[in-house]
Design an enzyme around this catalytic site. Structure first.
Site, PDB file in Angstrom:
ATOM      1  N   LYS A  53      60.144  21.566 -56.691  1.00  0.00           N
ATOM      2  CA  LYS A  53      59.163  22.648 -56.670  1.00  0.00           C
ATOM      3  C   LYS A  53      59.849  24.004 -56.563  1.00  0.00           C
ATOM      4  O   LYS A  53      59.398  24.982 -57.178  1.00  0.00           O
ATOM      5  CB  LYS A  53      58.188  22.432 -55.514  1.00  0.00           C
ATOM      6  CG  LYS A  53      57.244  21.255 -55.758  1.00  0.00           C
ATOM      7  CD  LYS A  53      56.536  20.782 -54.503  1.00  0.00           C
ATOM      8  CE  LYS A  53      55.709  19.540 -54.789  1.00  0.00           C
ATOM      9  NZ  LYS A  53      55.141  18.910 -53.588  1.00  0.00           N
ATOM     10  N   GLN A  97      54.521  19.679 -47.176  1.00  0.00           N
ATOM     11  CA  GLN A  97      54.887  18.474 -47.926  1.00  0.00           C
ATOM     12  C   GLN A  97      54.360  17.226 -47.233  1.00  0.00           C
ATOM     13  O   GLN A  97      54.562  17.018 -46.046  1.00  0.00           O
ATOM     14  CB  GLN A  97      56.406  18.393 -48.089  1.00  0.00           C
ATOM     15  CG  GLN A  97      56.885  17.212 -48.898  1.00  0.00           C
ATOM     16  CD  GLN A  97      56.394  17.236 -50.331  1.00  0.00           C
ATOM     17  OE1 GLN A  97      56.424  18.267 -50.997  1.00  0.00           O
ATOM     18  NE2 GLN A  97      55.922  16.092 -50.818  1.00  0.00           N
ATOM     19  N   ASP A 120      47.527  24.249 -52.335  1.00  0.00           N
ATOM     20  CA  ASP A 120      47.615  22.812 -52.619  1.00  0.00           C
ATOM     21  C   ASP A 120      46.260  22.125 -52.430  1.00  0.00           C
ATOM     22  O   ASP A 120      46.132  20.929 -52.651  1.00  0.00           O
ATOM     23  CB  ASP A 120      48.667  22.163 -51.708  1.00  0.00           C
ATOM     24  CG  ASP A 120      49.175  20.832 -52.241  1.00  0.00           C
ATOM     25  OD1 ASP A 120      49.106  20.604 -53.470  1.00  0.00           O
ATOM     26  OD2 ASP A 120      49.641  20.004 -51.436  1.00  0.00           O
TER      27      ASP A 120
END
Length: 282
Positions: A53, A97, A120
């Site tokens: 990423k 994450q 996200d």
């Protein structure tokens, strides 16, 4: 032979557009849009994902700020770190994450993300926005799945979509987004009776169960669009590609299908968050 839904090609187009908007943001504000990634522990797969990423951020003109927390980090410490990022005006988007270590309350950490920085799409605010059709950031993988279907001309409205898996960051939001597009949606899980028979009725299958090559070709309705949202050791997804290939009408490869679009949507939403959080005219 199915037509492949090429995620890499679509992702390239999404990132190219995002990069142009990021360059415009830099020109108008003097800084790049910024994505902060938070990793608790040193899970090898998670470390790899974060590095990937970061590379994609660089290619899109997005600044990447990485926060590495020890595996022994407590829930309170992780929440405090995410809240600090939420309050930082130089940070536009935050990615925690997944997964975090078992002793950390992942939901509490997610909820520390300010809604305007939840690029996200993992907070309850974002989930409610998806459910109610209100403005907000999409869960990136489900959002990327819909972009894949649209880009390849797969009709959603009026079709029966079966989502295999009910995780709060993939299966459930995928079902909500398909429902919002007027599909008839069935969500299957480990307690579903006669799963094979249910999958056989689907025009669209989203496999998000986390088990390698779980969905077999003989389960599929001929001509179905099959989206494999899984990624398992050995570079295989949740669908047995070999047996699905002769049956499916559309099929995502693994790798190269859902994965690239997920990251592309993340970058796109980070740039959007930068613009929305900044008062400079576009």
């Amino acid at each position: 032979m199915p037509r492949l839904m090429n995620g890499a090609e679509l992702a390239g187009e999404i990132v190219e557009r995002a990069a142009k908007r990021a360059a415009s943001f830099l020109e108008k504000t003097g800084r790049k849009p910024c994505l902060a990634t938070v990793l608790v522990g040193d899970d090898p797969a998670s470390v790899t994902y974060v590095r990937m990423k970061q590379r994609r951020c660089a290619g899109a003109g997005v600044e990447s700020r990485h926060v590495q927390l020890p595996a022994a980090t407590t829930t309170a410490e992780a929440v405090a770190q995410v809240r600090e990022l939420s309050e930082d005006p130089a940070v536009d988007g935050i990615l925690v994450q997944h997964p975090v270590p078992a002793h950390v309350d992942e939901r509490a950490v997610f909820e520390a993300i300010a809604p305007g920085k939840d690029v996200d799409g993992v907070t309850m605010h974002s989930f409610a926005a998806m459910a109610l059709g209100e403005p907000g950031f999409l869960s990136c993988t489900p959002g990327g799945i819909l972009r894949l279907l649209d880009a390849h001309g797969v009709e959603i409205e009026g079709k029966h979509a079966v989502v295999i898996g009910r995780s709060p960051i993939l299966g459930k939001p995928a079902a909500l987004l398909l429902l919002a597009r007027n599909a008839t949606v069935t969500v299957c899980h480990s307690r579903t009776a006669d799963l094979k028979a249910v999958v056989r009725t689907a025009d669209i299958v989203v496999a998000a169960v986390g088990k390698p090559e779980f969905v077999r070709g003989e389960w599929l309705k001929p001509g179905a669009a099959v989206v494999d949202a899984g990624y398992n050791p050995g570079n295989v997804g949740d669908v047995d590609f070999k047996s699905a290939e002769p049956v499916a009408g559309w099929l995502t490869p693994v790798p190269g299908g859902v994965g690239p679009t997920t990251i592309a949507v993340l970058l796109e939403q980070t740039v959007e968050a930068a613009w929305e959080g900044n008062s400079t005219p576009r």
